[in-house]
Scaffold this motif. Sequence first.
Motif, short mmCIF file in Angstrom:
data_model
loop_
_atom_site.label_atom_id
_atom_site.label_comp_id
_atom_site.label_asym_id
_atom_site.label_seq_id
_atom_site.Cartn_x
_atom_site.Cartn_y
_atom_site.Cartn_z
N UNK A 177 32.31 51.84 47.25
CA UNK A 177 32.04 53.19 47.73
C UNK A 177 33.26 54.06 47.52
N UNK A 178 33.03 55.30 47.04
CA UNK A 178 34.09 56.28 46.95
C UNK A 178 33.49 57.66 47.24
N UNK A 179 33.98 58.33 48.29
CA UNK A 179 33.46 59.63 48.67
C UNK A 179 34.61 60.55 49.04
N UNK A 180 34.40 61.85 48.84
CA UNK A 180 35.31 62.88 49.33
C UNK A 180 34.57 63.65 50.41
N UNK A 181 35.14 63.67 51.62
CA UNK A 181 34.44 64.21 52.79
C UNK A 181 35.12 65.46 53.32
N UNK A 182 34.32 66.38 53.82
CA UNK A 182 34.84 67.46 54.64
C UNK A 182 35.33 66.83 55.96
N UNK A 183 36.63 66.98 56.25
CA UNK A 183 37.20 66.26 57.39
C UNK A 183 36.57 66.65 58.72
N UNK A 184 36.31 67.94 58.92
CA UNK A 184 35.73 68.39 60.19
C UNK A 184 34.34 67.79 60.40
N UNK A 185 33.51 67.79 59.35
CA UNK A 185 32.18 67.20 59.46
C UNK A 185 32.26 65.70 59.69
N UNK A 186 33.23 65.06 59.03
CA UNK A 186 33.43 63.62 59.20
C UNK A 186 33.83 63.30 60.64
N UNK A 187 34.75 64.08 61.20
CA UNK A 187 35.18 63.82 62.56
C UNK A 187 34.05 64.05 63.56
#
Length: 390
Positions: free
Chosen positions: A1-11
């Motif tokens: 798995x490799x993903x780039x996430x919006x940190x605020x949405x992830x938190x």
Amino acid sequence: MKVICDRAALQNALNLVAAVAPARSPKPELSCLKLSARKAGAKGAAGGGVLSFAATDAEVSLRLSRTQVEVHEPGDVLIPADRIKGVVQAEDAEPTLTLETEGDSLQIRGRDAKFRIFGQPVQNLPPIPEFPDADSAAEVFAINAGTLQRLITRTIFSVARDNSRYAINGVLMKRDKKKVEMVATDGRRLALARGTLDNAADKGAQCIIPTKALSLVSRLITDEESTVRIAITANQVLFAFDADDPDTALGNVLASNLVEGTFPPYEDVIPKDQDKRAKFDVGVLSSAVRRAALLTTEDSRGIRMQFAAGDKTVKLTSRTPEMGEAEIDIPFEEYEGGDIEIGFNPAFLSDALKIVPDQAVLLELKAPNKPGLIRSGSDFMYVVMPVNLH
């Protein structure tokens, strides 16, 4: 798995789903979160793909999805909830974070930091229940999210905590045609809230839902105009959010085991013969109760209410030998019946007054040793036992 996430949405997602996973468990996998990534083009997925989160404590399970991600490689990983939550929270200066798996571990990268968290085999996590389909034996109905939120808020505070009568350690939800009720009691007070459904059903259904599940349901409601689907099976209740499109792959689903046992016959507890009724402004009464409670203690947890019909006032007093005494006089808007003096636990009164939906509230009484009844419209009532102040 490799993903780039919006940190605020992830938190935000981690804060919700981590609330299910216990901090400590004899089964380490129950303290973990499962992250699953799939690329765009999957059913219901938005442009960059979907990252799903799942957790269970063997009683309550939650699965939710976020689309604020770019999925470069799909995959799954099972990671300790407190570890990933702590790292993502600490990287608060980062707009995005890159998550990449290597075996059972997860690497989290920002611009100037790199973390590797060791996890467990994905298959160790117990299966997360799916929302039943239309052909199942479950009782399924839909409810406005705002209505459900109000029902929870107006009852959950009255649930018993660690009571030996296990059935009152949850909230009773009862559906009858287009009417739905939620009821909670701890043996000293009882809160009942009513709501209306858009669609009627031929048969009714009821269950007792744990407070942990309802607290999570309340947090998962972000749009009061949306719809929540509820399914009741023989031993579980499931809530499906984002339910305007039942076929979407992005729906958030919470499942919970039901509280076992028989809820007490609450209709018998609601007083029917109160002959003294006082109408108050909620803010005025709430302020008076709060101020009178200032000079009470855990050992002397009571305030006295003296109703004088002729003076059109109520005197609230409290007295403790080691602290002093308080006396507050407030008017009531309307009153019928004779004079009465009665004592209540101020915390129990304040809890109800905080969530009363209207500006005016009706307090009904019978005798100093009989329960009081607080009403707000036709959709909320609250029974509270008196305390002996002598």
